[in-house]
Design an enzyme around this catalytic site. Sequence first.
Site, PDB file in Angstrom:
ATOM      1  N   ALA A 169      30.162  79.758  18.536  1.00 25.71           N
ATOM      2  CA  ALA A 169      31.426  80.196  18.679  1.00 25.71           C
ATOM      3  C   ALA A 169      32.175  79.789  19.659  1.00 25.71           C
ATOM      4  CB  ALA A 169      31.711  81.721  18.479  1.00 25.71           C
ATOM      5  N   SER A 170      32.727  78.857  19.803  1.00 23.94           N
ATOM      6  CA  SER A 170      33.261  77.933  20.916  1.00 23.94           C
ATOM      7  C   SER A 170      34.163  78.790  21.869  1.00 23.94           C
ATOM      8  CB  SER A 170      33.944  76.659  20.829  1.00 23.94           C
ATOM      9  OG  SER A 170      33.193  75.888  19.833  1.00 23.94           O
ATOM     10  N   GLN A 171      34.196  78.486  23.305  1.00 21.58           N
ATOM     11  CA  GLN A 171      35.136  79.176  24.108  1.00 21.58           C
ATOM     12  C   GLN A 171      36.466  79.115  23.600  1.00 21.58           C
ATOM     13  OE1 GLN A 171      34.900  77.597  27.893  1.00 21.58           O
ATOM     14  NE2 GLN A 171      36.125  79.342  28.732  1.00 21.58           N
ATOM     15  N   ARG A 208      38.518  86.890  15.798  1.00 22.74           N
ATOM     16  CA  ARG A 208      37.167  86.307  16.196  1.00 22.74           C
ATOM     17  C   ARG A 208      35.868  87.191  15.805  1.00 22.74           C
ATOM     18  NH1 ARG A 208      34.714  84.648  21.994  1.00 22.74           N
ATOM     19  NH2 ARG A 208      33.851  82.451  21.665  1.00 22.74           N
TER      20      ARG A 208
END
Length: 384
Positions: free
Chosen positions: A86-88, A25
């Site tokens: 940046a999504s959970q 990530r």
Amino acid sequence: MLAERLAAAGWLPADWAGSFAAVDRGAFVPARAWVDDEYGSPHPIDRDADPTRWRAAVYADVPIVTQLDDGATVWPATGGHATSSASQPRVVLEMLTALDVHPGHRVLEVGTGTGYNAALLAHRLGDDQVVTVEVDPTLAELARARLAAAGYKPMVICGDGAVGWPAGTPYHRVVSTAAVVAGHVPYPWVEQTRPGGLILTPWGTPFRNGGLLRLTVHDDGAATGRIVGDAAFMRLRQHRAAAPFGHAARLGDLLDASTTAEESTTTVRPLEVATGHAAFAIGVAIEGVQSGVFPDAEPGHVEVLLYDVRSESGAAARITPTADAAGRWPVRQHGPRRLWDEVETAYTWWALLGRPERTRYGVTVTPTRQQVWLDHPSNIVPTP
């Protein structure tokens, strides 16, 4: 490390474990970004100035804001509205699981963002099976570079995701990481999906943005499906007009200053109106109304604000310990629409239906109409 944390919490399904362990990530989060505090306000993080804090955020189960105001607000400024993130990770996993992809599937992703989700798909399915579309040229170019640096080369298109990417059809799956407004699921997504294929998108109303809709495409060109979960994402750019940014404070101040506001009380709990299953149903039943919950500095004091930008109407219910004890909350309403009355009527309608959860609702999309239904496609819910 992130994959291990998600697995330990029971959020990482076996079929995505390899991809989550392989795709870093941190390779997709910019060096300078923002992390929300407990009140939802973004605060800057800087990998070079404070790498420990940056890493703690990036490898935690939290969303990272990567753009404000379509890039007009420049880091470290924090005003404005989040327009890319940046999504959970847990939400990313929930959506990928609901997408139900398998080897050989071809996927169209709408909303490339950082490129992280596209990398996960490419790792699982192969580069040639993934097309991702991003409307923002800067974000598209950055994502393309990050994907290549990480060893992935899905097709990255800079364009309007609402029209899909016809050159790559047909797709087995279409997934949007931007929310659509009720009544406006882009029909090109249906046209570009094979019969039997799935479309997965965040779906909501101006009042409640947060349902996760999964549609199955049929031979007759229609698509039907249910709300399968919760996913509050930023809206497609062309859908923002349904719930425009930046008007809550102005219309709240207009309501406070009004000398003609109508004052009353309600026995409907204001927080129940603004949250959860009730808010979902209310949003389906009324048109154009937005809501916000604003805690005061004094403990136990909260305002639930309703507002409609088009008519310049506003309403507010005040939560206080005294009102809670009495079970009756003061309400002020101003403008041509009596918003609290409308919302309370919709709430009563939902309660009479037996307080159905959002997952009992579904949507039908055809070339000429879009309908919301409860429990079965034949049981159409009246919408504005």
